[in-house]
Structures are given as C-alpha cells and as structure tokens.
Design an enzyme around this catalytic site. Structure first.
Site, PDB file in Angstrom:
ATOM      1  CB  THR A  93      -0.945   0.016   1.216  1.00  0.00           C
ATOM      2  OG1 THR A  93      -0.169  -0.130   2.423  1.00  0.00           O
ATOM      3  CG2 THR A  93      -1.935  -1.138   1.138  1.00  0.00           C
ATOM      4  CG  ASP A 164       6.605   1.581  13.596  1.00  0.00           C
ATOM      5  OD1 ASP A 164       6.935   1.790  14.779  1.00  0.00           O
ATOM      6  OD2 ASP A 164       7.410   1.214  12.721  1.00  0.00           O
ATOM      7  CG  ASN A 192       5.965  -1.629  16.429  1.00  0.00           C
ATOM      8  OD1 ASN A 192       5.213  -1.251  17.331  1.00  0.00           O
ATOM      9  ND2 ASN A 192       5.650  -1.480  15.152  1.00  0.00           N
ATOM     10  CD  GLU A 195       2.962  -3.422  16.143  1.00  0.00           C
ATOM     11  OE1 GLU A 195       2.591  -3.266  14.957  1.00  0.00           O
ATOM     12  OE2 GLU A 195       3.888  -4.206  16.464  1.00  0.00           O
ATOM     13  CB  THR A 228      10.901  -6.474  16.725  1.00  0.00           C
ATOM     14  OG1 THR A 228       9.780  -5.616  16.422  1.00  0.00           O
ATOM     15  CG2 THR A 228      10.388  -7.910  16.901  1.00  0.00           C
ATOM     16  CB  ILE A 260      20.225   0.345   7.706  1.00  0.00           C
ATOM     17  CG1 ILE A 260      21.102  -0.779   8.274  1.00  0.00           C
ATOM     18  CG2 ILE A 260      20.436   0.482   6.201  1.00  0.00           C
ATOM     19  CD1 ILE A 260      20.842  -2.146   7.675  1.00  0.00           C
ATOM     20  CB  THR A 267      11.945  -4.905   8.174  1.00  0.00           C
ATOM     21  OG1 THR A 267      11.097  -3.852   8.640  1.00  0.00           O
ATOM     22  CG2 THR A 267      12.760  -4.395   6.997  1.00  0.00           C
ATOM     23  CG  ASP A 269       5.417  -8.646   7.439  1.00  0.00           C
ATOM     24  OD1 ASP A 269       4.642  -8.554   8.400  1.00  0.00           O
ATOM     25  OD2 ASP A 269       5.350  -7.900   6.440  1.00  0.00           O
TER      26      ASP A 269
END
Length: 344
Positions: A93, A164, A192, A195, A228, A260, A267, A269
């Site tokens: 999306t 997020d 994350n 969440e 994560t 990065i 990422t 998933d």
C-alpha cells in the site's frame, strides 16, 4: 497411491515415529480410497524435523511483505509452510495505487474446514501478521482453538501488527481484541515499541519500561516476548524476555541494532518469521535465536541497500523492498554479528 504408501512403509522400522505417523496417515487415506482417491501428503507422513507452519498474513503479487517475507525464509530454515492470504494485493500500500481482494472471516473458516475435512489440519506452529478487521481476528482465535484441539502443543507466534511511530493503521477496536483475547493465547509475541505500548497501556521511554512491558505481557499469557524495535535516546534496541516457568522471573536481554539509513518494507514480517524459525531450534535460548534473527535481518537489509545504490537509486527517496532471493545464505547460515546482553 496404495503401492506408493506400501513402499514407504517398508522403508521405516516398525517402531519409528515416522512409521507410526505414516501408518496413521495410510489408514486414513485407505478409508477414503473407496470414495475418492486422495494424494499422499508427505509433509504429514514424513514431517519436517523443524515443524509445519500455518501462516496467516497478507500477500502481494509484487514485492516482499506479509507471507512473501515470511514463507520463503522459513522454508530455507527447513519448515513446511502453508500460507493463507488475509489480503491479496497487486503491490503493497506504499505505492500510489493498489488493487486486490480482502479475505473475510467466513472465507478464512471455509479454508480451515476444507483442510480439516481432508485430515490436513495438523500444524506445529501458527504464525499471524497483519489483520485488518475485528471479524477476521475473531476467526483467527477460532483457528487457534481448532488447531490446539488437534495438537495441544501448538506454538502460536503473533506479530500484533497495529501501527508504528505513534500511529495506528488498523481500526482502534482491534487493539482491545489483541489485548484481551489474542495475547492470552499467544506463545510468543513480537510487537514493536508502539504496539507494546498499545498492549500494555503505558509509554515506553526507557529500557526499564521495555522490560516492564515484557513482564506485563508475560502475566497476560505468552512465555516469550520480543519487542523488536525500541528507540531510546537515538539508540535502536531489541528487548527480549523469556519466562521459562510460570511464576519465575523472566530471562531478559537486549541487542543494540545499528540503524541503516533507509526505510524498508516487510522487515517486521521477516523478523517475526526468523524469530519463529530460530526460537524453535533453540527453545531454551531466546537470546541466541534473537542474535541469529537480527544478524540475518541486518545482512538482508545491507544487501538490499547496496543493490539499490548499485542500480543508481537514491535509497532516501522511497521505501525499499527487501532482497530475499539474493540473501539465501544470510538466512540459512547467518554470521552472528550482533550479540545479546543479559540484564541482571
């Protein structure tokens, strides 16, 4: 089919686990043979040593998000994976437009019934990712119950995809369903930072807050929790927590992850799939599994960034689609470059 099954039976000692499973499968198939010829399912008769995963996530025709990010890496790690597409879109999306279909709860249950009617509903793991409606999530809970009625030892790995960086991208009512119904039945949870805040109800502003969030989530259900990504004072961390016995203090650790300078899709998933894959191989050492997962993910992202730059694209101008096919060695045999640090 009968000749094939007989030849397979000869190949195994009569007391072996493989022989027993194949014998059960053979009896089921022979009972149905008079009605309709059913093909032999070797993933059931000769199961992978690692496991058999049902993965319910999104799917895109082009690009790597959802099941496209999860299935292939798990297969590289030795798992049999059956994907169900919660949505099927032309592309993710983030593009200007997308087309496709959304699976509803009734359609999901029809697929489960089809599997069950053919004795195909045995799984060692259930993996779920993006889910866009309460009705679909309610059906996923029915799937958890059904799978555990067949295999009580089922491991349910849940990535509670809700949002997020302070922003929800699912309906608000999904948050309470995750908090009140999904978390209690999950074996491992991989939120994350945002969440985890939604699930616990408090803001995570420090490492101690992250550890406390893990403890609260343990109290609600899952024995393994991996936040994560947590950004504390500009430092990106993973915080993991494993409560090995009910009532015991969890083993908690962190991994510092170098940032990065680019934005990648898929990422989360991929990370959850890698955590499932490696935590099953190291069931009592979540920190080792996380080291492998992070090292693998970072290698994939670094390769992706280099390939975009090699092709002449500016990685700062758009989201980057991860390069999985080109990163097979980094997924199968990652070099551990990011070590965990246990908390006292």
């Amino acid at each position: 089919m009968i000749r094939l099954q007989n030849s397979l039976l000869i190949s195994f000692p009569s007391k072996s686990i493989a022989f027993q499973k194949l014998s059960i499968f053979r009896r089921i198939s022979l009972n149905k043979y008079s009605r309709k010829m059913a093909p032999p399912i070797l993933s059931l008769a000769l199961p992978s040593e690692t496991g058999r995963v049902l993965s319910i996530q999104s799917h895109t025709v082009q690009g790597y998000v959802g099941n496209k990010s999860a299935v292939f890496p798990l297969q590289l790690l030795g798992y049999d994976v059956d994907p169900i597409m919660s949505v099927q879109f032309s592309n993710h999306t983030g593009y200007p437009t997308f087309k496709g279909q959304v699976l509803n709860g009734k359609q999901l249950w029809e697929l489960i019934e089809g599997l069950e009617s053919n004795n195909l509903l045995y799984y060692t793991h259930l993996l779920t990712g993006y889910i866009g409606s309460v009705s679909f999530l309610d059906t996923v809970l029915e799937v958890v119950s059904k799978l555990r009625s067949i295999n009580p030892a089922l491991t349910y790995v849940c990535d509670p995809v809700m949002g997020d960086e302070g922003k929800l991208y699912v309906p608000q009512e999904l948050v309470s369903v995750y908090r009140e119904k999904v978390v209690p039945v999950a074996s491992m949870l991989t939120p994350n930072q945002f969440e985890a805040e939604q699930l616990t109800g408090f803001r995570i502003a420090s490492e101690q807050d992250g550890r406390e969030a893990c403890r609260q989530l343990h109290a609600a259900g899952p024995s393994k929790v991996v936040i994560t990504s947590i950004c504390i004072d500009g430092t990106l961390l993973l915080i993991g927590s494993h409560q090995k016995e009910t009532g015991q203090s969890p083993v908690q650790f962190k991994i510092v992850i170098p940032k990065i300078p680019a934005y990648f899709t898929g990422t989360g998933d991929l990370m959850t799939a890698l955590l499932l894959g490696w935590s099953n191989k190291y069931p009592n050492h979540l920190e080792k599994a996380a080291e492998l997962a992070v090292s693998s993910l970072q290698a994939v992202l670094s390769r992706t960034l280099k390939d975009y730059e090699k092709a002449g694209f500016d990685p700062q101008t758009s989201s980057l689609e991860i390069r999985l096919i080109q990163s097979q060695d980094d997924i199968r045999n990652p070099e551990i470059k990011y070590s965990s640090q246990l908390y006292e």
